[in-house]
Design a protein around this motif. Sequence first.
Motif, PDB file in Angstrom:
ATOM      1  N   MET A 115       0.835  -1.204   0.000  1.00 41.60           N
ATOM      2  CA  MET A 115       0.000   0.000   0.000  1.00 41.60           C
ATOM      3  C   MET A 115       0.869   1.253   0.000  1.00 41.60           C
ATOM      4  O   MET A 115       0.603   2.208  -0.731  1.00 41.60           O
ATOM      5  N   SER A 116       1.914   1.245   0.796  1.00 44.09           N
ATOM      6  CA  SER A 116       2.830   2.389   0.834  1.00 44.09           C
ATOM      7  C   SER A 116       3.506   2.590  -0.512  1.00 44.09           C
ATOM      8  O   SER A 116       3.644   3.714  -0.996  1.00 44.09           O
ATOM      9  N   GLU A 117       3.904   1.487  -1.136  1.00 44.51           N
ATOM     10  CA  GLU A 117       4.545   1.574  -2.444  1.00 44.51           C
ATOM     11  C   GLU A 117       3.561   2.061  -3.512  1.00 44.51           C
ATOM     12  O   GLU A 117       3.900   2.895  -4.350  1.00 44.51           O
ATOM     13  N   ALA A 118       2.338   1.561  -3.465  1.00 47.68           N
ATOM     14  CA  ALA A 118       1.316   1.978  -4.429  1.00 47.68           C
ATOM     15  C   ALA A 118       1.013   3.462  -4.286  1.00 47.68           C
ATOM     16  O   ALA A 118       0.804   4.161  -5.282  1.00 47.68           O
ATOM     17  N   GLU A 119       1.017   3.932  -3.068  1.00 51.45           N
ATOM     18  CA  GLU A 119       0.763   5.351  -2.816  1.00 51.45           C
ATOM     19  C   GLU A 119       1.860   6.218  -3.438  1.00 51.45           C
ATOM     20  O   GLU A 119       1.587   7.290  -3.975  1.00 51.45           O
ATOM     21  N   LYS A 120       3.105   5.751  -3.417  1.00 50.79           N
ATOM     22  CA  LYS A 120       4.205   6.475  -4.053  1.00 50.79           C
ATOM     23  C   LYS A 120       4.002   6.548  -5.567  1.00 50.79           C
ATOM     24  O   LYS A 120       4.299   7.545  -6.195  1.00 50.79           O
ATOM     25  N   TYR A 121       3.502   5.447  -6.149  1.00 49.25           N
ATOM     26  CA  TYR A 121       3.293   5.389  -7.597  1.00 49.25           C
ATOM     27  C   TYR A 121       2.103   6.237  -8.049  1.00 49.25           C
ATOM     28  O   TYR A 121       2.177   6.952  -9.037  1.00 49.25           O
ATOM     29  N   PHE A 122       0.978   6.114  -7.312  1.00 47.87           N
ATOM     30  CA  PHE A 122      -0.285   6.642  -7.818  1.00 47.87           C
ATOM     31  C   PHE A 122      -0.917   7.729  -6.967  1.00 47.87           C
ATOM     32  O   PHE A 122      -1.957   8.266  -7.348  1.00 47.87           O
ATOM     33  N   GLY A 123      -0.335   8.055  -5.833  1.00 47.90           N
ATOM     34  CA  GLY A 123      -0.916   9.095  -4.980  1.00 47.90           C
ATOM     35  C   GLY A 123      -2.021   8.515  -4.110  1.00 47.90           C
ATOM     36  O   GLY A 123      -1.772   8.024  -3.029  1.00 47.90           O
ATOM     37  N   ASP A 124      -3.241   8.550  -4.603  1.00 49.97           N
ATOM     38  CA  ASP A 124      -4.347   8.018  -3.808  1.00 49.97           C
ATOM     39  C   ASP A 124      -4.503   6.522  -4.064  1.00 49.97           C
ATOM     40  O   ASP A 124      -3.942   5.969  -5.004  1.00 49.97           O
ATOM     41  N   LEU A 125      -5.268   5.890  -3.218  1.00 49.37           N
ATOM     42  CA  LEU A 125      -5.445   4.440  -3.320  1.00 49.37           C
ATOM     43  C   LEU A 125      -6.906   4.062  -3.595  1.00 49.37           C
ATOM     44  O   LEU A 125      -7.335   2.964  -3.278  1.00 49.37           O
ATOM     45  N   GLU A 126      -7.649   4.983  -4.211  1.00 50.36           N
ATOM     46  CA  GLU A 126      -9.066   4.718  -4.496  1.00 50.36           C
ATOM     47  C   GLU A 126      -9.253   3.477  -5.366  1.00 50.36           C
ATOM     48  O   GLU A 126     -10.243   2.774  -5.239  1.00 50.36           O
ATOM     49  N   PHE A 127      -8.304   3.218  -6.239  1.00 50.00           N
ATOM     50  CA  PHE A 127      -8.425   2.079  -7.145  1.00 50.00           C
ATOM     51  C   PHE A 127      -8.490   0.751  -6.390  1.00 50.00           C
ATOM     52  O   PHE A 127      -9.025  -0.229  -6.892  1.00 50.00           O
ATOM     53  N   LEU A 128      -7.974   0.707  -5.159  1.00 44.58           N
ATOM     54  CA  LEU A 128      -8.024  -0.526  -4.377  1.00 44.58           C
ATOM     55  C   LEU A 128      -9.462  -0.890  -4.017  1.00 44.58           C
ATOM     56  O   LEU A 128      -9.827  -2.059  -4.012  1.00 44.58           O
ATOM     57  N   GLU A 129     -10.277   0.113  -3.722  1.00 42.78           N
ATOM     58  CA  GLU A 129     -11.673  -0.144  -3.384  1.00 42.78           C
ATOM     59  C   GLU A 129     -12.423  -0.705  -4.576  1.00 42.78           C
ATOM     60  O   GLU A 129     -13.299  -1.549  -4.424  1.00 42.78           O
ATOM     61  N   GLU A 130     -12.053  -0.272  -5.783  1.00 44.48           N
ATOM     62  CA  GLU A 130     -12.706  -0.757  -6.989  1.00 44.48           C
ATOM     63  C   GLU A 130     -12.435  -2.240  -7.190  1.00 44.48           C
ATOM     64  O   GLU A 130     -13.274  -2.973  -7.679  1.00 44.48           O
ATOM     65  N   ASN A 131     -11.235  -2.710  -6.830  1.00 47.45           N
ATOM     66  CA  ASN A 131     -10.840  -4.094  -7.046  1.00 47.45           C
ATOM     67  C   ASN A 131     -11.120  -4.997  -5.849  1.00 47.45           C
ATOM     68  O   ASN A 131     -10.946  -6.191  -5.928  1.00 47.45           O
ATOM     69  N   GLU A 132     -11.541  -4.425  -4.736  1.00 49.68           N
ATOM     70  CA  GLU A 132     -11.690  -5.192  -3.503  1.00 49.68           C
ATOM     71  C   GLU A 132     -12.677  -6.343  -3.653  1.00 49.68           C
ATOM     72  O   GLU A 132     -12.400  -7.466  -3.255  1.00 49.68           O
ATOM     73  N   GLY A 133     -13.814  -6.102  -4.247  1.00 51.95           N
ATOM     74  CA  GLY A 133     -14.806  -7.157  -4.419  1.00 51.95           C
ATOM     75  C   GLY A 133     -14.299  -8.294  -5.265  1.00 51.95           C
ATOM     76  O   GLY A 133     -14.579  -9.462  -5.000  1.00 51.95           O
ATOM     77  N   THR A 134     -13.526  -7.986  -6.268  1.00 48.01           N
ATOM     78  CA  THR A 134     -12.971  -9.012  -7.147  1.00 48.01           C
ATOM     79  C   THR A 134     -12.017  -9.917  -6.384  1.00 48.01           C
ATOM     80  O   THR A 134     -12.077 -11.136  -6.498  1.00 48.01           O
ATOM     81  N   ALA A 135     -11.129  -9.338  -5.606  1.00 48.44           N
ATOM     82  CA  ALA A 135     -10.136 -10.133  -4.871  1.00 48.44           C
ATOM     83  C   ALA A 135     -10.824 -11.034  -3.851  1.00 48.44           C
ATOM     84  O   ALA A 135     -10.459 -12.201  -3.703  1.00 48.44           O
ATOM     85  N   VAL A 136     -11.834 -10.526  -3.165  1.00 49.34           N
ATOM     86  CA  VAL A 136     -12.536 -11.331  -2.185  1.00 49.34           C
ATOM     87  C   VAL A 136     -13.256 -12.477  -2.883  1.00 49.34           C
ATOM     88  O   VAL A 136     -13.220 -13.609  -2.429  1.00 49.34           O
ATOM     89  N   ALA A 137     -13.867 -12.192  -4.024  1.00 48.17           N
ATOM     90  CA  ALA A 137     -14.565 -13.239  -4.776  1.00 48.17           C
ATOM     91  C   ALA A 137     -13.597 -14.317  -5.244  1.00 48.17           C
ATOM     92  O   ALA A 137     -13.906 -15.496  -5.224  1.00 48.17           O
ATOM     93  N   LEU A 138     -12.393 -13.907  -5.653  1.00 42.59           N
ATOM     94  CA  LEU A 138     -11.411 -14.867  -6.127  1.00 42.59           C
ATOM     95  C   LEU A 138     -11.009 -15.829  -5.030  1.00 42.59           C
ATOM     96  O   LEU A 138     -10.853 -17.021  -5.257  1.00 42.59           O
ATOM     97  N   THR A 139     -10.801 -15.328  -3.823  1.00 46.90           N
ATOM     98  CA  THR A 139     -10.323 -16.179  -2.742  1.00 46.90           C
ATOM     99  C   THR A 139     -11.436 -17.047  -2.166  1.00 46.90           C
ATOM    100  O   THR A 139     -11.163 -18.009  -1.480  1.00 46.90           O
TER     101      THR A 139
END
Length: 107
Positions: free
Chosen positions: A81-105
């Motif tokens: 998360m810290s590394e992603a924040e350096k790359y992209f600033g905000d981490l809103e994109f994680l919320e968009e993918n959250e449902g997908t990752a939970v469904a996968l597992t």
Amino acid sequence: MEALKRLNCFFSDLKMEILEGDIEGFNGLLRTFIECGMADAATECYHLIRKVQCEPDKSTFGILINGLESLGNCDFASKLMSEAEKYFGDLEFLEENEGTAVALTRS
């Protein structure tokens, strides 16, 4: 179980070859590891991405962070998360993918 052994062998072979930075291919591999509950392999794959100087994208971080959290590997997910924040600033994109990752597992 045999499929997981073959996947591990494939990953080992992949590490031995010289790779071009194909983030889409890596993202597919990361998804597979997360779907199979293989947090260590997903983490190792991320390190390989960095080693071959391939640039992770939002999907890479989304797959890993949400997937690793779902599998209980929150320490490395937090570092990512810290590394992603350096790359992209905000981490809103994680919320968009959250449902997908939970469904996968849960599949």
